[in-house]
Enzyme design. Sequence first.
Site, PDB file in Angstrom:
ATOM      1  N   LYS A  99      -2.127  -1.663  -3.833  1.00  0.00           N
ATOM      2  CA  LYS A  99      -2.991  -0.490  -3.762  1.00  0.00           C
ATOM      3  C   LYS A  99      -2.171   0.787  -3.822  1.00  0.00           C
ATOM      4  O   LYS A  99      -1.201   0.884  -3.075  1.00  0.00           O
ATOM      5  CB  LYS A  99      -3.764  -0.552  -2.438  1.00  0.00           C
ATOM      6  CG  LYS A  99      -4.623   0.654  -2.158  1.00  0.00           C
ATOM      7  CD  LYS A  99      -5.187   0.561  -0.772  1.00  0.00           C
ATOM      8  CE  LYS A  99      -5.960   1.830  -0.489  1.00  0.00           C
ATOM      9  NZ  LYS A  99      -6.440   1.888   0.857  1.00  0.00           N
ATOM     10  N   LYS A 133       0.858  -1.182   0.000  1.00  0.00           N
ATOM     11  CA  LYS A 133       0.000   0.000   0.000  1.00  0.00           C
ATOM     12  C   LYS A 133       0.894   1.231   0.000  1.00  0.00           C
ATOM     13  O   LYS A 133       1.721   1.419   0.900  1.00  0.00           O
ATOM     14  CB  LYS A 133      -0.908   0.008   1.234  1.00  0.00           C
ATOM     15  CG  LYS A 133      -1.763   1.264   1.296  1.00  0.00           C
ATOM     16  CD  LYS A 133      -2.802   1.215   2.386  1.00  0.00           C
ATOM     17  CE  LYS A 133      -3.591   2.508   2.427  1.00  0.00           C
ATOM     18  NZ  LYS A 133      -4.618   2.497   3.459  1.00  0.00           N
TER      19      LYS A 133
HETATM   20  C1  PBG Z   1      -7.289   3.910   5.275  1.00  0.00           C
HETATM   21  C2  PBG Z   1      -7.715   3.564   3.899  1.00  0.00           C
HETATM   22  C3  PBG Z   1      -7.561   4.375   2.799  1.00  0.00           C
HETATM   23  C4  PBG Z   1      -8.139   3.708   1.735  1.00  0.00           C
HETATM   24  C5  PBG Z   1      -8.609   2.480   2.198  1.00  0.00           C
HETATM   25  N1  PBG Z   1      -8.325   2.389   3.558  1.00  0.00           N
HETATM   26  C6  PBG Z   1      -7.005   5.752   2.702  1.00  0.00           C
HETATM   27  C7  PBG Z   1      -5.707   6.049   3.281  1.00  0.00           C
HETATM   28  O1  PBG Z   1      -4.876   5.176   3.513  1.00  0.00           O
HETATM   29  O2  PBG Z   1      -5.492   7.224   3.539  1.00  0.00           O
HETATM   30  C8  PBG Z   1      -8.224   4.263   0.357  1.00  0.00           C
HETATM   31  C9  PBG Z   1      -9.213   3.672  -0.564  1.00  0.00           C
HETATM   32  C10 PBG Z   1      -9.541   4.517  -1.727  1.00  0.00           C
HETATM   33  O3  PBG Z   1      -8.950   5.578  -1.967  1.00  0.00           O
HETATM   34  O4  PBG Z   1     -10.471   4.115  -2.445  1.00  0.00           O
HETATM   35  N2  PBG Z   1      -6.788   2.937   6.052  1.00  0.00           N
END
Ligand code: PBG
Length: 346
Positions: free
Chosen positions: A267, A207
């Site tokens: 991601k 991520k």
């Molecule tokens: C937070 C989280 C995020 C997303 C999923 N879980 C945002 C972040 O890490 O700031 C993003 C998903 C998306 O943008 O569709 N734990």
Amino acid sequence: MTSSAARAPWAPFPLSRPRRLRASPWRRALVAETRLAPSDLIWPIFVMEGEGREDPVESLPGVSRLTLDRALVRVEEAAKLGIPCVTLFPYVDSSLKTHDCAEAWNPDNLICRVIRALKREIPEIGVMTDVALDPYSLHGHDGILRDGRIANDASVEALVRQAMAQAEAGADVIGPSDMMDGRIGALRAALEAGGFQDALIMSYTAKYASAFYGPFRDAVGSGANFGKGEDVPKDKKTYQMNPANGDEALKEAALDLSEGADMLMVKPGLPYLDLCRRLKDAFGAPTFAYQVSGEYAMIQAAARNGWIDGERAMMETLTSFKRAGCDGVLTYFAVEAAKRLRAEAP
Ligand code: PBG
């Protein structure tokens, strides 16, 4: 280095005319290397308190926050379309946000109530949850803040409590999106000890600290206060990965699998297709991409301006994840894509 073209056994033109295989729809269908199906899709939904409401999220055209009764209706439609799994994100009232994030493991919190209702009413669809503290923290970070830092081990402890509340409510798939070190092992040990041997873990393995999460933070309401206040980090770069790194994703994946993850996720999706392929090739584990909010919003925005054909862009991007080795995709397009796929099916 030999290029694959040099290694390929094809005869030269005109004995080889690649266009022969593209000359009609049946030929193209016959030799298609990848196929997208509704069963490849995981649908992320946003839930909120209340009744009878669907509140559109401005920065995510076509996506709404749903109250529990509306979520039941929408998820049942998704199940009928053949979508195997949904993943839940809460819009948490600001009065419930605290420094210790205790609402995250309240067994009667919004997410736990939605899990119980979904498993009771629509048992055939898988329910995945998000394990991270950002909807519950005062500052929008995914972990516990101590002395101006996101404290790893204290965060893992809190995340385990959050995940156990979700598992007890009936969650099928635990989805840690926090990027703390050691969290998969801690979650797996707690699930085993708690009698949840069949609870799956889909790790947000690779991520990245990405600009593409903006609309999501609007949707869960963690954006407004993000990074505000003295001693609060202004970004997530000390725990989410540097977009410049690829080999590091392999290290994260090796750790996650050794700690007991069942499935891996990359991601965001499209800017990181190389990592989808590398993780799949290196480990062969079930591998997923999250086509995140900013990716979805870009396609919708361009389509609404008449600049691109949104439906074709949707199908093309989703197919590209399959081509890159993914077993499935988390996407806000899930319902629309499943409808389209069913209309096309013979
Ligand atoms: C937070 C989280 C995020 C997303 C999923 N879980 C945002 C972040 O890490 O700031 C993003 C998903 C998306 O943008 O569709 N734990």
